[in-house]
Scaffold this motif. Structure first.
Motif, short mmCIF file in Angstrom:
data_model
loop_
_atom_site.label_atom_id
_atom_site.label_comp_id
_atom_site.label_asym_id
_atom_site.label_seq_id
_atom_site.Cartn_x
_atom_site.Cartn_y
_atom_site.Cartn_z
N UNK A 157 0.83 -1.21 0.00
CA UNK A 157 0.00 0.00 0.00
C UNK A 157 0.86 1.26 0.00
N UNK A 158 1.95 1.25 0.76
CA UNK A 158 2.87 2.39 0.74
C UNK A 158 3.45 2.58 -0.65
N UNK A 159 3.82 1.47 -1.29
CA UNK A 159 4.36 1.56 -2.65
C UNK A 159 3.31 2.10 -3.61
N UNK A 160 2.07 1.63 -3.46
CA UNK A 160 1.00 2.06 -4.36
C UNK A 160 0.69 3.54 -4.19
N UNK A 161 0.89 4.06 -2.98
CA UNK A 161 0.66 5.48 -2.72
C UNK A 161 1.84 6.34 -3.17
N UNK A 162 2.90 5.69 -3.64
CA UNK A 162 4.06 6.45 -4.11
C UNK A 162 4.97 6.92 -3.00
N UNK A 163 4.82 6.38 -1.78
CA UNK A 163 5.66 6.79 -0.65
C UNK A 163 6.96 6.00 -0.66
N UNK A 164 8.07 6.71 -0.78
CA UNK A 164 9.39 6.07 -0.77
C UNK A 164 10.11 6.36 0.54
N UNK A 165 11.03 5.50 0.94
CA UNK A 165 11.75 5.73 2.20
C UNK A 165 12.52 7.05 2.21
N UNK A 166 12.83 7.58 1.04
CA UNK A 166 13.59 8.83 0.94
C UNK A 166 12.69 10.06 1.01
N UNK A 167 11.38 9.86 1.21
CA UNK A 167 10.44 10.99 1.19
C UNK A 167 10.30 11.69 2.54
N UNK B 261 7.81 8.73 6.23
CA UNK B 261 7.76 7.72 5.17
C UNK B 261 8.75 6.61 5.45
N UNK B 262 9.97 6.97 5.85
CA UNK B 262 10.96 5.94 6.16
C UNK B 262 10.50 5.10 7.36
N UNK B 263 9.94 5.76 8.38
CA UNK B 263 9.49 5.03 9.56
C UNK B 263 8.39 4.03 9.20
N UNK B 264 7.47 4.43 8.31
CA UNK B 264 6.41 3.51 7.90
C UNK B 264 6.97 2.31 7.16
N UNK B 265 7.96 2.55 6.29
CA UNK B 265 8.59 1.44 5.58
C UNK B 265 9.32 0.52 6.54
N UNK C 142 11.95 -16.86 6.84
CA UNK C 142 11.61 -15.51 7.30
C UNK C 142 12.73 -14.52 7.01
N UNK C 143 13.98 -14.91 7.31
CA UNK C 143 15.12 -14.02 7.08
C UNK C 143 15.33 -13.77 5.59
N UNK C 144 15.21 -14.82 4.78
CA UNK C 144 15.44 -14.68 3.36
C UNK C 144 14.47 -13.71 2.70
N UNK C 145 13.19 -13.83 3.02
CA UNK C 145 12.18 -12.96 2.40
C UNK C 145 12.25 -11.55 2.99
N UNK C 146 12.11 -11.44 4.31
CA UNK C 146 11.94 -10.13 4.94
C UNK C 146 13.21 -9.29 4.94
N UNK C 147 14.34 -9.88 5.35
CA UNK C 147 15.56 -9.09 5.47
C UNK C 147 16.12 -8.70 4.11
N UNK C 148 15.99 -9.57 3.13
CA UNK C 148 16.43 -9.22 1.77
C UNK C 148 15.58 -8.08 1.21
N UNK C 149 14.27 -8.15 1.42
CA UNK C 149 13.40 -7.06 0.97
C UNK C 149 13.74 -5.76 1.68
N UNK C 150 14.01 -5.85 2.99
CA UNK C 150 14.39 -4.64 3.75
C UNK C 150 15.65 -4.01 3.18
N UNK C 151 16.64 -4.82 2.84
CA UNK C 151 17.90 -4.28 2.32
C UNK C 151 17.70 -3.60 0.97
N UNK C 152 16.85 -4.18 0.13
CA UNK C 152 16.58 -3.58 -1.17
C UNK C 152 15.84 -2.26 -1.02
N UNK C 153 14.84 -2.23 -0.15
CA UNK C 153 13.99 -1.04 -0.02
C UNK C 153 14.64 0.05 0.83
N UNK C 154 15.20 -0.33 1.97
CA UNK C 154 15.66 0.65 2.95
C UNK C 154 17.09 1.10 2.75
N UNK C 155 17.89 0.29 2.06
CA UNK C 155 19.27 0.66 1.83
C UNK C 155 20.19 0.15 2.93
#
Length: 590
Positions: A204-214, A218-222, A259-272
């Motif tokens: 939903x955050x992605x669909x609203x166009x909210x990026x962690x850099x906004x 926005x970063x806290x929500x991500x 859990x680590x493979x899906x969530x932490x990898x996604x976090x690294x891609x999105x959050x930096x």
């Protein structure tokens, strides 16, 4: 604090309070106060009915506060609040069953919290659609005046199907008895429906166009969505946290890798860089504060159950960060494979260190499957996580369907291979030595090497007002003695459990008489005989029922799982390919 992290704090504030309604009252007050604050902060003068005006004022207030579209952040906030309530109820309910056995009525405080939490998750999707429709958000998915964000579809499906699991659960219990396991089909629908809800929330955050850099909000929500995604995927580790696992120990490292493979990898891609560590460090800190990092077989000072975290994820987070540092994240497939390999080595080594003191300790008897299978799952899960992270950023990973198909198949295989539970050919000559009101257990096995490669060989005592675990220590060829005395009176259910390979078997030490299920007492006396399948003692309350309903239930689970995965996958594909939904007219913005 995540739902998974906060849940044990409230659920175990004292097992004497497992039936307390206080958590519901506290959460209701906090939610109401937050909503009033946001409604006062917001404004809306359109001529809608009062309930809609209040809803729109709240959405406007939270948008002003966070800078993220009100329909999205409001839907996410309400859904995550529902997850928090359901999570607290879930932990309290499992604690109740481990501590006290079955409950006497349907709507206990934990059950009520679970139902309310699932209802809130389901309703959050409808509220998101309502706000998007009234404010005329320009969504590609629409019907007349109805505007439906893609992320609301999987969120609604997760919430409503999970909620439907509750009445189905009552039917299941009527047919098959009041089980005390997490893993009945209807329990799976409820647990997994709630646990997966952070995934569409993040979409939903992605669909609203909210990026962690906004900005900070926005970063806290991500970060919160990534954190709760990890927490939700970890909920299935609950039976290892409470110390009464009913499936193979091999699932413990496999589920951590997933859990680590899906969530932490996604976090690294999105959050930096570095941000992957934040949710993990906060979770570890919370665990230290709550004081639940206890040794195997521990109970609280009042005799009740304490949980022990089944995973720390700190080593896994460091492993993912190192993979990102060395390989970068631009090439998603290369990064995903590197992250999966790092989790399977560095991450699982750290988890091995931590779980050497688990309720059921990890030992060399988990090898080699305890390394190979988690590695396969970690790599497959990391590919899925990298692809999901790319969808959140609005930049398709372009990994290709064959690659994602192989990754998904690897994860499914990793979950299915440890599923069988068999019974071996082992006899025991068991002697009980009174020590005060309790007993010390001595066991001589035939054949003598029957437990040499056991994953665990323990006495488990539970449902008598707490839980006690006692490892069986070798004193000679085939001869063992319990590491401590165990209770054998009152309502305690005490048994000797042996798990080797895929074999999970037990011998009763003491089981109380139970008139409600027409079971006689199994007295605490010396006995000699074979180990049998442990389910008949762990799930003593269960009974045989019509086979057709079980078949229907498992087909239903498969269908619901396919629906969940399909809707999440569709949203993850469509959202990056479409511009963020915006109000059709600027003046109608919430």
């Amino acid at each position: 604090m995540s739902a998974l992290a906060l849940a044990p704090v409230l659920a175990h504030a004292g097992a004497t309070e497992l039936s307390s309604w206080r958590p519901i009252v506290i959460l209701a007050v906090l939610f109401t106060a937050s909503f009033v604050f946001l409604a006062v902060r917001g404004d809306d003068d359109r001529p809608h009915a009062l309930p809609l005006r209040i809803l729109l004022r709240g959405a406007n207030g939270i948008e002003r506060l966070t800078g993220v579209a009100g329909w999205a952040v409001g839907m996410v906030a309400i859904a995550l609040f529902g997850l928090l309530m359901a999570g607290i109820g879930f932990y309290a309910d499992v604690a109740w069953h481990v501590d006290l056995g079955r409950d006497k009525v349907l709507f206990t405080a934990p059950h009520t919290m679970i139902v309310l939490g699932l209802l809130i998750i389901a309703v959050s999707s409808l509220l998101g659609v309502t706000v998007a429709s009234i404010t005329k958000i320009d969504t590609p998915l629409r019907w007349k005046a109805l505007r439906v964000p893609w992320s609301a579809v999987p969120l609604g499906l997760l919430g409503f199907t999970a909620l439907a699991g509750f009445p189905l659960d009552d039917v299941w219990h009527r047919m098959y008895g009041i089980d005390v396991t997490m893993w009945s089909p209807t329990h799976l629908i409820m647990i997994c429906g709630a646990s997966l809800s952070p995934i569409p929330c993040w979409l939903a955050l992605a669909e609203a166009g909210a990026k962690p850099t906004d900005g900070g909000w926005a970063r806290a929500l991500h970060v919160v969505c990534g954190w709760l995604m990890l927490a939700g995927l970890s909920s299935v580790l609950g039976e290892f946290e409470f110390g009464v696992p009913q499936f193979q120990q091999l699932y413990h490292p496999v589920l951590i890798a997933l859990a680590a493979g899906v969530a932490l990898t996604a976090c690294r891609v999105v959050l930096g860089p570095v941000w992957t560590l934040v949710p993990v460090i906060v979770t570890v800190g919370e665990r230290i504060v709550q004081g639940s990092m206890v040794g195997t077989g521990s109970v609280a000072p009042d005799g009740h159950v304490l949980t022990r975290p089944a995973a720390l994820y700190l080593g896994c987070a460091v492993a993912v960060e190192l993979a990102g540092l060395v390989l970068g994240t631009r090439n998603r497939l290369r990064f995903a494979i590197g992250a999966g390999v790092s989790i399977a080595t560095i991450g699982m080594a750290a988890e091995w260190w931590w779980n050497a003191n688990a309720h059921q300790p990890w030992t060399s008897n988990l090898l080699p499957a305890g390394v190979v299978l988690p590695a396969i799952v970690a790599i497959g899960a990391a590919v899925i996580g990298a692809s999901f992270g790319s969808a959140i950023l609005g930049a398709p990973a372009r990994l290709g369907r064959p690659v994602l198909g192989i990754a998904f198949a690897a994860v499914v295989a990793g979950l299915l291979l440890p599923l069988p539970r068999t019974t071996g050919d082992v006899d025991v000559d068991m002697k009980l030595e009174p020590v005060g009101a309790e007993m010390r257990v001595r066991a001589t096995l035939d054949p003598p090497d029957a437990a040499d490669e056991a994953k665990w060989f323990q006495v488990t005592a539970w449902q008598g007002g707490g839980m006690v675990l006692a490892d069986m220590q070798r004193t000679g060829p085939g001869e063992y003695v319990s590491s401590r005395t165990v209770p054998v009176t009152g309502k305690w259910k005490t048994m000797l459990r042996l798990h080797r390979g895929a074999e999970m078997m037990a011998v009763p030490i003491f089981l109380p008489a139970d008139a409600e299920i027409d079971e006689a007492e199994v007295p605490a006396v010396d006995r000699r005989g074979p180990f049998v399948g442990e389910q008949q003692y762990l799930l003593r309350e269960s009974k045989s029922g019509p086979g057709w309903y079980a078949v229907v239930a498992y087909i239903l689970i498969a269908g619901i799982a396919a629906l969940w995965i399909g809707s999440i996958g569709l949203a993850a594909v469509r959202i990056p390919s479409e511009r963020p939904p915006t109000p059709a007219r600027t003046e109608e913005r919430v």
